[in-house]
Design a protein around this motif. Structure first.
Motif, PDB file in Angstrom:
ATOM      1  N   PRO B 111     -10.602   0.334   7.037  1.00 37.77           N
ATOM      2  CA  PRO B 111     -10.349   1.438   7.975  1.00 37.77           C
ATOM      3  C   PRO B 111      -9.334   1.043   9.047  1.00 37.77           C
ATOM      4  CG  PRO B 111     -12.701   1.149   7.628  1.00 37.77           C
ATOM      5  CD  PRO B 111     -12.026   0.002   6.939  1.00 37.77           C
ATOM      6  N   ASP B 112      -9.366  -0.221   9.421  1.00 36.63           N
ATOM      7  CA  ASP B 112      -8.466  -0.715  10.470  1.00 36.63           C
ATOM      8  C   ASP B 112      -7.003  -0.634  10.075  1.00 36.63           C
ATOM      9  OD1 ASP B 112     -11.043  -2.399   9.940  1.00 36.63           O
ATOM     10  OD2 ASP B 112     -10.825  -2.258  12.123  1.00 36.63           O
ATOM     11  N   GLN B 113      -6.752  -0.335   8.793  1.00 36.59           N
ATOM     12  CA  GLN B 113      -5.373  -0.207   8.306  1.00 36.59           C
ATOM     13  C   GLN B 113      -4.957   1.246   8.087  1.00 36.59           C
ATOM     14  OE1 GLN B 113      -6.255  -2.813   4.867  1.00 36.59           O
ATOM     15  NE2 GLN B 113      -4.567  -4.107   5.569  1.00 36.59           N
ATOM     16  N   PHE B 116      -1.864   2.483   9.848  1.00 37.27           N
ATOM     17  CA  PHE B 116      -0.653   1.849   9.301  1.00 37.27           C
ATOM     18  C   PHE B 116      -0.267   2.515   7.970  1.00 37.27           C
ATOM     19  CE2 PHE B 116      -2.190  -2.342  11.408  1.00 37.27           C
ATOM     20  CZ  PHE B 116      -1.704  -1.921  12.630  1.00 37.27           C
TER      21      PHE B 116
END
Lengths: 565, 168
Positions: B111-113, B116
């Motif tokens: 999820p942290d990507q 991006f």
């Protein structure tokens, strides 16, 4: 907690955050807080969490977590340094460690405290973003930027632009390996350009406009390379488009099969600089366009943050300094080594050595940080810098105040007169902290600086840069030390390889091994013998590095190890 | 059960991924590997349904550039989330090759990507682990400011800065 604008020295030459920047930072801290929670809940595995915490500056070392705080291109305000001192006192053991990448590390941090520390940092517009991980790291520069007499372009402006551009870059945050950028705007390279993945030399082009020479593929570690010229005279407007092209080629073609071959230096080495240049140029032509153009209005807006402080109009020669120098040999020595000329008449830049004899290179106590913060306000417009040589710098000091500053520094053990001398050692944390290290480096640096503690002797020897790493990863830059020391593990015994002839400036060179590796207890003796040989052989005006260049490594080897070695 | 995300919400997946060894290709939109596309190009082109191609992380945009008008979807594989090549591949597909179809992230992504991915031109993400759904939902609104030009955000706030994400 007051923000920087509230202080009397808001003119300090640094980028001033506004509400948009503060919002970004607050969101980023919150995001990390949740990442820690997700790790604790098990949603994130340790393998998944690791790169995320690294990109927020958090390492797991031998004994504890280490938090590496970003000091963008080494520039700090007094308010920021005071906050670092407070964090050191509250969450560490009352000190911090300044690094070769102009950052600050806290070596004894608890994971549970990290979100609170990041909150405290955000209160003074600081963070730990991209101080680790396989992303674009903190951009570094000349510690005398904006003050140096030989400067043609202020590198801080472009360092800040590159800092912003690289912050959470959506395409370049999961690169094959870390990526370090350095920039200078002076002919004399004080930023060690040659050992960076990308190095930018800002200069004036033939028409007077700002342009850049771009170098690529420098780096130390187990395969040291000096950066090669990639592009000459890049126009200012193309800086970001060109960097996007370099990074895109690296992201696509850099090796991901072997961590030791993943830096861009290996790509340059394997593909060849000419072919790589063709690929990058082709990519650059595709990217170049209005969207990625660096508009001059943006550059001007950022340049406004780095306007010169309100200098007094002063005569260049200050009799009181000369008088004080003649009367006080210790002050005279300090002026000779730790003070450099400033472009503004009547001013000078001062290096505050963090290398007292027997001290840990780059360490400062919270009390010392607070003292320097106060002195920066009193003597240098509330601004200071961290140098890649792990010292602090007050960039804009009136020459007629030098004696007063030196006297104050002496009250805090910060008056060591050895900038650029044999006691001004760069050393990595080594086996005392680092999980990667094979050997100690800090105690050895302490031993060497004690051996050469006599200030008169240090001054007699002159410029001599010792750089020391506790393992092959070369965080202490040993390859480019005038004398380099590399600690290795040889069958469970700490053993040290000594090189000479390295240099990190505009005449960058990798040092050559001077003889067989020696044990911990023999290193200082060997260095003493190298120095004795130099003192015997040097010609008028020759530095150690010049004598090595003239006579060759072999002469030193035979002198130090005997002809048979 | 894998879920598909578009714009931060669960979306219906109308595509079927086809194994390289599968003898018959079912009706409807299918995604094939680059190898299968090269092997069965004629047969796959003859079908009258949308076609997608799946690229491994070392298969860059240039590998499909000449054939992009045949594909409605390009799936880009992350063998592990740390392998960031697909971010460049997506951007090359959009900016250099003018691909306007769906670009889907498949494999190991976090999820942290998500932001991006969106900013480099991805339109959908195949999420293997439904336990992380809440984090995925949250991911696009975590950070609201970007400091560089990318695909989705053309209106600068000031200087290098742009507004991104799903909250204003």
């Amino acid at each position: 907690m007051t923000h920087l604008q509230a202080g009397p020295y808001h003119q300090a030459g640094q980028y001033h955050y506004d509400e948009i920047d503060r919002r970004f930072l607050a969101e980023r801290v919150e995001q990390f807080r949740r990442q820690v929670e997700r790790r604790i809940s098990g949603e994130l595995t340790e393998a998944e969490f690791r790169p995320l915490r690294l990109m927020n500056g958090l390492y797991l070392q031998l004994h504890a977590y280490m938090l590496r705080v970003a000091v963008p291109y080494g520039v700090l305000s007094s308010a920021q340094l005071r906050q670092l001192a407070a964090i050191g006192r509250k969450y560490d053991r009352g000190y911090g460690h300044f690094t070769t990448r102009q950052n600050l590390q806290f070596n004894w941090i608890k994971l549970v405290d990290v979100p609170a520390i990041l909150d405290d940092l955000a209160k003074v517009d600081m963070h730990a973003i991209q101080t680790s991980g396989n992303c674009i790291r903190n951009v570094t520069t000349d510690q005398f930027a904006g003050a140096a007499e030989d400067e043609v372009v202020d590198p801080r402006v472009y360092a800040e632009i590159m800092r912003q551009w690289s912050t959470l870059h959506p395409e370049f945050t999961f690169l094959p390996r870390k990526f370090k950028i350095a920039i200078t705007g002076s002919p004399h390279d004080r930023a060690a350009l040659a050992i960076h993945d990308v190095a930018v030399r800002a200069r004036r082009l033939a028409d007077g406009a700002v342009g850049f020479d771009i170098y690529v593929g420098g780096g130390l570690g187990r395969s040291p390379f000096l950066a090669k010229l990639l592009r000459e005279g890049l126009p200012e407007a193309d800086l970001l488009a060109y960097l996007e092209a370099v990074l895109r080629i690296y992201n696509q073609y850099g090796r991901r099969d072997n961590i030791y071959k993943a830096r861009i230096k290996i790509l340059v080495h394997e593909v060849g600089i000419d072919k790589l240049r063709q690929q990058i140029d082709a990519e650059f032509e595709r990217i170049r366009g209005p969207k990625y153009r660096l508009e001059s209005a943006i550059v001007d807006a950022i340049r406004a943050h780095f306007a010169p402080p309100p200098f007094e109009v002063l005569p260049d020669e200050v009799p009181s300094v000369v008088v004080a120098m003649t009367g006080d040999a210790a002050f005279a020595r300090w002026v000779q080594t730790n003070v450099v000329r400033h472009r503004q008449p009547g001013y000078a830049s001062v290096t505050i050595s963090l290398k007292p004899a027997g001290g840990i290179p780059g360490d400062a106590t919270s009390e010392q940080m607070e003292a320097v913060a106060d002195l920066a306000e009193r003597f240098s417009f509330g601004e200071l810098r961290v140098s890649h040589e792990q010292n602090l710098v007050l960039a804009h000091v009136r020459r007629d105040a030098l004696h007063a500053l030196w006297t104050e520094l002496g009250k805090h053990g910060l008056e060591t007169a050895n900038a650029g001398l044999i006691g001004d050692i760069i050393a990595c944390p080594g086996l005392d902290y680092c999980a990667l290290a094979n050997a100690r480096s800090i105690p050895l640096a302490q031993q060497i600086s004690e051996r050469f503690a006599d200030p008169e002797r240090q001054h007699l020897i002159g410029e001599l840069k010792i750089k020391m790493s506790g393992c092959i990863n070369a965080c202490g830059h040993h390859h480019v030390g005038h004398i380099g020391v590399l600690g290795v593990d040889k069958h469970g015994v700490e053993t040290y390889q000594i090189t000479i002839g390295g240099s990190a400036d505009e005449k960058a060179a990798l040092g050559a091994v001077v003889g067989p590796a020696v044990g911990y207890d023999e290193v200082t003796d060997k260095i003493e013998r190298l120095v004795a040989a130099y003192l015997d052989w040097r010609l008028e005006g020759e530095r150690f590095i010049d004598t090595v260049a003239r006579l060759g490594v072999k002469a030193f080897r035979e002198r130090v190890y005997g002809p048979a070695a | 059960m894998a879920l598909l995300l578009k714009d931060g919400a669960v979306a219906e997946n109308s595509w079927l991924a086809i194994d390289d060894e599968a003898v018959t290709v079912p009706e409807g939109p299918v995604i094939v590997s680059l190898e299968r596309w090269r092997r069965d190009r004629a047969a796959l082109s003859a079908r009258n349904t949308p076609l997608g191609v799946r690229l491994k992380s070392d298969q860059l945009a240039g590998e499909v550039a000449a054939d992009l008008d045949r594909f409605t979807l390009v799936a880009l594989e992350f063998p592990v989330f740390r392998d960031g090549r697909a971010f460049s591949t997506a951007r090359e597909l959009r900016e250099h090759h003018g691909f306007t179809g769906e670009i889907r992230a498949v494999g190991h992504v976090l999820p942290d990507q998500y932001q991006f991915l969106v900013r480099t031109g991805f339109t959908s993400v195949e999420v293997a682990d439904t336990a992380k759904l809440e984090s995925w939902r949250h991911a696009l609104s975590e950070i609201s400011v970007a400091y560089q030009a990318a695909l989705t955000d053309d209106t600068p706030l000031s200087n290098l800065r742009r507004r991104v994400g799903t909250v204003g």
